[in-house]
Design a protein around this motif. Structure first.
Motif, mmCIF file in Angstrom:
data_model
loop_
_atom_site.group_PDB
_atom_site.id
_atom_site.type_symbol
_atom_site.label_atom_id
_atom_site.label_comp_id
_atom_site.label_asym_id
_atom_site.label_seq_id
_atom_site.Cartn_x
_atom_site.Cartn_y
_atom_site.Cartn_z
ATOM 1 N N THR A 1 0.833 -1.212 0.000
ATOM 2 C CA THR A 1 0.000 0.000 0.000
ATOM 3 C C THR A 1 0.861 1.253 0.000
ATOM 4 O O THR A 1 0.536 2.241 -0.673
ATOM 5 C CB THR A 1 -0.938 -0.003 1.221
ATOM 6 N N GLU A 2 1.957 1.234 0.730
ATOM 7 C CA GLU A 2 2.844 2.388 0.758
ATOM 8 C C GLU A 2 3.449 2.662 -0.623
ATOM 9 O O GLU A 2 3.658 3.821 -0.995
ATOM 10 C CB GLU A 2 3.941 2.195 1.806
ATOM 11 N N LYS A 3 3.696 1.606 -1.385
ATOM 12 C CA LYS A 3 4.178 1.795 -2.766
ATOM 13 C C LYS A 3 3.098 2.467 -3.614
ATOM 14 O O LYS A 3 3.391 3.356 -4.420
ATOM 15 C CB LYS A 3 4.569 0.451 -3.375
ATOM 16 N N PHE A 4 1.849 2.029 -3.435
ATOM 17 C CA PHE A 4 0.737 2.659 -4.156
ATOM 18 C C PHE A 4 0.630 4.136 -3.784
ATOM 19 O O PHE A 4 0.462 5.004 -4.647
ATOM 20 C CB PHE A 4 -0.589 1.972 -3.811
ATOM 21 N N LEU A 5 0.716 4.406 -2.483
ATOM 22 C CA LEU A 5 0.572 5.778 -2.005
ATOM 23 C C LEU A 5 1.712 6.671 -2.492
ATOM 24 O O LEU A 5 1.492 7.835 -2.830
ATOM 25 C CB LEU A 5 0.516 5.794 -0.469
#
Length: 283
Positions: free
Chosen positions: A175-179
């Motif tokens: 999710t942090e990569k997406f964000l």
């Protein structure tokens, strides 16, 4: 002294603007890491709990054989989850979206697809048909309910197989990569306001509403490429599901039913069965 960026008392639009206007990668990292820490420390945790499809058999019908059958199935449990946040602050709403995506794509305990829920509702549906005047008998109703519950378990197992396996801690990293991609690709509202075609849409939004919507849509959009990559499906290809294990497979034609692994195993079993049949004929 190194300044540690704090998101606690900031509006989301301020964080986005600070990130976009940061002069160095180190500054961007500090802002983004603070944003992520704030999201993960949110009180809006992911929660699952038990719900039930309930109905109450009328007292005058309860002593009957059919009334007893329905009473046995008057409380059918299933697993549900917290889908909305009561808090309207930006970090609770974003965290709720992150929670919901995990539940939808990774949590095998939460199955809420219509085909499954409709089967669980069979006892309640039959009961209200009975009290409305439709003639029924206990044996037939028992068979119908048992059959529906058996189908419900099979549907649940199939839908569980269609979910990916990823622990929460690993999901947070994904999710942090997406964000981070979202932050990098996000435009400031001022850039949109120069375009008169969408200016009227923004008139009804605050800056934070705009960015919350953008971030939630972005991470929802990113999960499909992730899912394709998880199953080894090329991004530009259409996909279907293996009817055996639930894996996502490239849809090269309408007849394809199995992934390569399951296809090999099924062919092996068919060959074994065919050879056994030949041996039996030759005995």
């Amino acid at each position: 002294m190194i300044h540690i960026y704090q998101c606690n008392d900031s509006y989301l639009y301020e964080i986005i603007e600070d990130y976009k206007e940061a002069a160095t990668i180190e500054e961007k990292d500090g802002i983004f890491n603070s944003f992520c820490s704030f999201i993960w420390s949110s009180d809006n945790k992911r929660r699952i709990y038990k719900k039930a499809i309930r109905f109450k058999v009328r007292k005058d019908l309860l002593p009957t054989e059919l009334g007893q059958v329905f009473d046995t199935w008057s409380d059918v449990e299933y697993t549900y989850y917290k889908t909305m946040s009561r808090d309207e602050n930006w970090h609770s709403i974003i965290r709720q979206k992150i929670n919901n995506i995990y539940t939808k794509y990774f949590d095998k305990e939460v199955i809420l697809k219509k085909e499954y829920m409709d089967l669980l509702k069979t006892p309640k549906r039959l009961y209200y048909q009975w009290v409305s005047g439709i003639d029924m008998n206990a044996e037939t109703v028992t068979e119908l309910i048992d059959d529906s519950m058996d189908k419900a378990m099979k549907v649940k197992n199939r839908l569980q197989l269609e979910k990916m396996t990823l622990p929460w801690n690993e999901y947070k990293k994904v999710t942090e990569k997406f964000l981070r991609k979202c932050f990098d690709n996000c435009k400031l509202i001022g850039e949109y306001e120069d375009n008169t075609k969408i200016n009227t849409k923004l008139d009804f939004l605050t800056e934070d509403h705009f960015y919350v919507g953008y971030i939630c849509r972005y991470i929802e959009k990113e999960i499909i490429p992730f899912q394709k990559n998880y199953y080894g499906v090329r991004q530009h290809k259409r996909y279907s599901r293996c009817t055996q294990c639930g894996s996502m497979i490239e849809k090269t034609n309408n007849r394809i039913q199995y992934c390569k692994k399951c296809g090999k195993e099924i062919n092996r079993l068919k060959t074994k069965k065919r050879m056994q049949s030949i041996r039996n004929k030759n005995v």
